[in-house]
Design an enzyme around this catalytic site. Structure first.
Site, PDB file in Angstrom:
ATOM      1  N   GLY A   1       0.831  -1.209   0.000  1.00 16.17           N
ATOM      2  CA  GLY A   1       0.000   0.000   0.000  1.00 16.17           C
ATOM      3  C   GLY A   1       0.864   1.257   0.000  1.00 16.17           C
TER       4      GLY A   1
ATOM      5  N   ARG B   1       0.867  -5.024  -5.490  1.00 13.15           N
ATOM      6  CA  ARG B   1       1.018  -6.266  -4.732  1.00 13.15           C
ATOM      7  C   ARG B   1       1.236  -7.312  -5.808  1.00 13.15           C
ATOM      8  NH1 ARG B   1      -0.715  -4.264   0.307  1.00 13.15           N
ATOM      9  NH2 ARG B   1      -2.518  -2.891   0.146  1.00 13.15           N
TER      10      ARG B   1
ATOM     11  N   ASP C   1       5.606  -5.164   5.884  1.00 17.75           N
ATOM     12  CA  ASP C   1       6.279  -6.416   6.257  1.00 17.75           C
ATOM     13  C   ASP C   1       6.332  -7.425   5.111  1.00 17.75           C
ATOM     14  OD1 ASP C   1       3.550  -6.800   6.456  1.00 17.75           O
ATOM     15  OD2 ASP C   1       3.673  -8.126   8.200  1.00 17.75           O
TER      16      ASP C   1
ATOM     17  N   THR D   1       4.051   2.449   5.441  1.00 13.44           N
ATOM     18  CA  THR D   1       2.658   2.020   5.556  1.00 13.44           C
ATOM     19  C   THR D   1       1.945   2.913   6.565  1.00 13.44           C
ATOM     20  OG1 THR D   1       1.154   0.323   6.424  1.00 13.44           O
ATOM     21  CG2 THR D   1       3.437   0.172   7.134  1.00 13.44           C
TER      22      THR D   1
ATOM     23  N   ASP E   1      -0.311   2.005   8.440  1.00 14.72           N
ATOM     24  CA  ASP E   1      -0.869   1.188   9.517  1.00 14.72           C
ATOM     25  C   ASP E   1      -0.075   1.228  10.822  1.00 14.72           C
ATOM     26  OD1 ASP E   1      -2.731   0.425   7.628  1.00 14.72           O
ATOM     27  OD2 ASP E   1      -1.740  -1.468   7.151  1.00 14.72           O
TER      28      ASP E   1
ATOM     29  N   ASP F   1       2.138  -0.848  11.687  1.00 13.92           N
ATOM     30  CA  ASP F   1       2.058  -2.223  12.178  1.00 13.92           C
ATOM     31  C   ASP F   1       3.401  -2.949  12.117  1.00 13.92           C
ATOM     32  OD1 ASP F   1       2.214  -2.343   9.443  1.00 13.92           O
ATOM     33  OD2 ASP F   1       0.579  -3.773   9.179  1.00 13.92           O
TER      34      ASP F   1
ATOM     35  N   ARG G   1      -5.495  -2.349   9.061  1.00 13.81           N
ATOM     36  CA  ARG G   1      -5.487  -3.835   9.050  1.00 13.81           C
ATOM     37  C   ARG G   1      -5.742  -4.360  10.460  1.00 13.81           C
ATOM     38  NH1 ARG G   1      -3.272  -6.283   4.212  1.00 13.81           N
ATOM     39  NH2 ARG G   1      -2.121  -4.725   3.037  1.00 13.81           N
TER      40      ARG G   1
ATOM     41  N   ARG H   1     -25.468  12.172  31.464  1.00 10.82           N
ATOM     42  CA  ARG H   1     -24.799  13.346  32.053  1.00 10.82           C
ATOM     43  C   ARG H   1     -24.977  14.597  31.185  1.00 10.82           C
ATOM     44  NH1 ARG H   1     -20.380  10.350  32.090  1.00 10.82           N
ATOM     45  NH2 ARG H   1     -19.335  11.925  30.838  1.00 10.82           N
TER      46      ARG H   1
ATOM     47  N   ARG I   1     -25.073   7.710  12.944  1.00  9.07           N
ATOM     48  CA  ARG I   1     -24.598   7.684  11.556  1.00  9.07           C
ATOM     49  C   ARG I   1     -23.224   7.036  11.545  1.00  9.07           C
ATOM     50  NH1 ARG I   1     -29.151   8.871  10.973  1.00  9.07           N
ATOM     51  NH2 ARG I   1     -30.064  10.556   9.722  1.00  9.07           N
TER      52      ARG I   1
HETATM   53  P1  ADP Z   1       3.122  -4.726   2.576  1.00  7.02           P
HETATM   54  O1  ADP Z   1       4.521  -4.680   2.080  1.00  7.02           O
HETATM   55  O2  ADP Z   1       2.513  -3.370   2.692  1.00  7.02           O
HETATM   56  O3  ADP Z   1       2.979  -5.581   3.815  1.00  7.02           O
HETATM   57  P2  ADP Z   1       2.012  -6.914   1.016  1.00  7.02           P
HETATM   58  O4  ADP Z   1       1.898  -7.838   2.191  1.00  7.02           O
HETATM   59  O5  ADP Z   1       0.911  -6.893   0.038  1.00  7.02           O
HETATM   60  O6  ADP Z   1       2.217  -5.395   1.447  1.00  7.02           O
HETATM   61  O7  ADP Z   1       3.382  -7.303   0.280  1.00  7.02           O
HETATM   62  C1  ADP Z   1       3.814  -6.589  -0.867  1.00  7.02           C
HETATM   63  C2  ADP Z   1       4.468  -7.536  -1.821  1.00  7.02           C
HETATM   64  O8  ADP Z   1       5.645  -8.101  -1.209  1.00  7.02           O
HETATM   65  C3  ADP Z   1       3.649  -8.748  -2.211  1.00  7.02           C
HETATM   66  O9  ADP Z   1       2.722  -8.454  -3.222  1.00  7.02           O
HETATM   67  C4  ADP Z   1       4.720  -9.700  -2.704  1.00  7.02           C
HETATM   68  O10 ADP Z   1       5.142  -9.364  -4.011  1.00  7.02           O
HETATM   69  C5  ADP Z   1       5.866  -9.423  -1.726  1.00  7.02           C
HETATM   70  N1  ADP Z   1       5.817 -10.401  -0.630  1.00  7.02           N
HETATM   71  C6  ADP Z   1       4.936 -10.465   0.384  1.00  7.02           C
HETATM   72  N2  ADP Z   1       5.188 -11.525   1.188  1.00  7.02           N
HETATM   73  C7  ADP Z   1       6.251 -12.155   0.663  1.00  7.02           C
HETATM   74  C8  ADP Z   1       6.994 -13.327   1.016  1.00  7.02           C
HETATM   75  N3  ADP Z   1       6.680 -14.063   2.080  1.00  7.02           N
HETATM   76  N4  ADP Z   1       8.034 -13.676   0.217  1.00  7.02           N
HETATM   77  C9  ADP Z   1       8.358 -12.936  -0.870  1.00  7.02           C
HETATM   78  N5  ADP Z   1       7.703 -11.834  -1.254  1.00  7.02           N
HETATM   79  C10 ADP Z   1       6.667 -11.432  -0.505  1.00  7.02           C
HETATM   80  O1  F6P Z   2      -1.776  -1.336   4.492  1.00  3.82           O
HETATM   81  C1  F6P Z   2      -2.386  -0.120   4.167  1.00  3.82           C
HETATM   82  C2  F6P Z   2      -3.859  -0.319   3.941  1.00  3.82           C
HETATM   83  O2  F6P Z   2      -4.425   0.926   3.560  1.00  3.82           O
HETATM   84  C3  F6P Z   2      -4.642  -0.924   5.098  1.00  3.82           C
HETATM   85  O3  F6P Z   2      -4.915   0.009   6.116  1.00  3.82           O
HETATM   86  C4  F6P Z   2      -5.868  -1.444   4.399  1.00  3.82           C
HETATM   87  O4  F6P Z   2      -6.486  -2.498   5.104  1.00  3.82           O
HETATM   88  C5  F6P Z   2      -5.284  -1.958   3.110  1.00  3.82           C
HETATM   89  O5  F6P Z   2      -4.072  -1.235   2.878  1.00  3.82           O
HETATM   90  C6  F6P Z   2      -6.152  -1.804   1.901  1.00  3.82           C
HETATM   91  O6  F6P Z   2      -5.490  -2.398   0.848  1.00  3.82           O
HETATM   92  P1  F6P Z   2      -5.865  -2.267  -0.701  1.00  3.82           P
HETATM   93  O7  F6P Z   2      -5.082  -1.115  -1.242  1.00  3.82           O
HETATM   94  O8  F6P Z   2      -5.404  -3.550  -1.281  1.00  3.82           O
HETATM   95  O9  F6P Z   2      -7.321  -2.045  -0.777  1.00  3.82           O
END
Ligand code: ADP
Ligand code: F6P
Length: 319
Positions: free
Chosen positions: A11, A72, A103, A125, A127, A129, A171, A211, A243
């Site tokens: 992201g 991704r 990660d 990111t 997040d 996280d 997330r 209150r 809402r």
């Molecule tokens: P973020 O980096 O924000 O956590 P993703 O989890 O979607 O986002 O990972 C981004 C990209 O990193 C994935 O689309 C993939 O190409 C690569 N990736 C993720 N996990 C692995 C892994 N275990 N081994 C190798 N490449 C990975």
């Molecule tokens: O990791 C960043 C983030 O915006 C999260 O907060 C959210 O859950 C996710 O990406 C949304 O991902 P996508 O861009 O695949 O809709």
């Protein structure tokens, strides 16, 4: 080190451009060529990149998103895709790679490092996280975007004497919700790290009502539930006018805050500096104003410690 590559993956996050700019300019200053790789690991597989010069990163420090694009990429996780990425790096004579992402992207960087490519990761990111670092790039900007939205929602909530549920991203991580709740004066914060029942949420709102509180804001982390169903349940239990707003992607865009530009710049320079010293398989982080690097494997093993103190404080201050 003669040539490195830089890519953004996963992201997008505000501040990524500041980091790209720092990687490019700090490298050129040190006589290292930089290839800007498009669309994360996808561009690496498909050999889509361009040589970056000083002007290719002019006028981007204030822009959200990432000028390199992001993706991704499933294919990179398959052996054949991974080998294609390695072939591109060899063909382009790229010795080191800066990966800006979360990660998942770091796991990809670790794999490349095991195959002999020098890698350094920058945490990008919204997040927050990645527990090894106090802050990820983009978190601060997203938090400010959320606060801006809460302020607007508060105006209309108070005018109509309503309860509003505001769902934020993150997330499985509740940091955006928790810190927005504290800074935005929310009545209730609902996060995955501290489960709370719908009955408790309604009790808090009704106690406030008794209150004399005429309106309330509930911040809900996306990892802890769904704004529409929470709204329905509160209406059903309390009969109040409720809402909900799902903030969605506005949280990911926008001009990066000063903080994200500064850590993006510092992290970009630190990543290049690390690669120049032949150090590989690292991620860059920040804690208490300092920028540091550490082993990717170690970093990914660190588990998030829940910030109970901030959670309790947000609860106390919202009575
Ligand atoms: P973020 O980096 O924000 O956590 P993703 O989890 O979607 O986002 O990972 C981004 C990209 O990193 C994935 O689309 C993939 O190409 C690569 N990736 C993720 N996990 C692995 C892994 N275990 N081994 C190798 N490449 C990975
Ligand atoms: O990791 C960043 C983030 O915006 C999260 O907060 C959210 O859950 C996710 O990406 C949304 O991902 P996508 O861009 O695949 O809709």
């Amino acid at each position: 080190m003669r040539r490195i590559g830089v890519l953004t993956s996963g992201g997008d996050a505000p501040g990524m451009n500041a980091a790209i700019r720092a990687v490019v300019r700090y490298s050129i200053y040190n006589n290292i060529e930089v290839m800007g790789i498009y669309r994360g690991y996808k561009g690496l597989i498909e050999n889509e990149m361009k040589a970056m010069d000083l002007s290719s990163v002019a006028d981007i420090i204030h822009r959200g998103g990432t000028i390199l694009g992001t993706a991704r990429c499933e294919e990179f996780m398959q052996e054949s895709g991974f080998q294609k990425a390695l072939d591109t790096l060899r063909y382009r004579e790229i010795e080191g790679l800066v990966v800006i992402g979360g990660d998942g992207s770091f796991k990809g960087a670790r794999k490349l490092s095991e195959a002999g490519v020098l890698t350094a990761g920058i945490p990008g990111t919204i997040d927050n996280d990645l527990p090894y670092t106090q802050y990820t790039l983009g978190f601060n900007t997203a938090l400010n975007t959320i606060l801006d939205a809460i302020g607007k929602i508060r105006d209309t909530s108070s005018s109509h004497e309503r309860t509003n549920v505001v769902e934020v991203m993150g997330r499985r991580c509740g940091d955006l919700a928790l810190y927005a709740g504290l800074a935005g004066g929310a009545e209730v914060v609902v996060i995955p790290e501290a489960p709370i029942s719908n009955e408790e949420i309604c009790d808090i709102i009704m106690r406030g009502n008794a209150r004399g509180k005429k309106h309330s804001i509930i911040i809900l982390a996306e990892g802890a539930g769904n704004a529409y169903s929470l709204r329905d349940q509160i209406v059903c239990s309390t009969g109040l006018s409720v809402r909900c707003t799902v903030l969605g992607y506005i949280q990911r865009g926008g001009t990066p805050s000063a903080f994200d530009r500064i850590i993006g710049s510092k992290m970009g320079a630190k990543a290049v500096h690390t690669l120049m010293n032949g150090i590989t398989n690292v991620v860059i982080g920040t804690r208490d104003g300092q920028i540091f690097s550490m082993d990717i494997g170690e970093a990914l093993q660190i588990e998030k410690e829940f910030d109970q103190e901030t959670y309790e404080l947000a609860k106390i201050l919202s009575i």
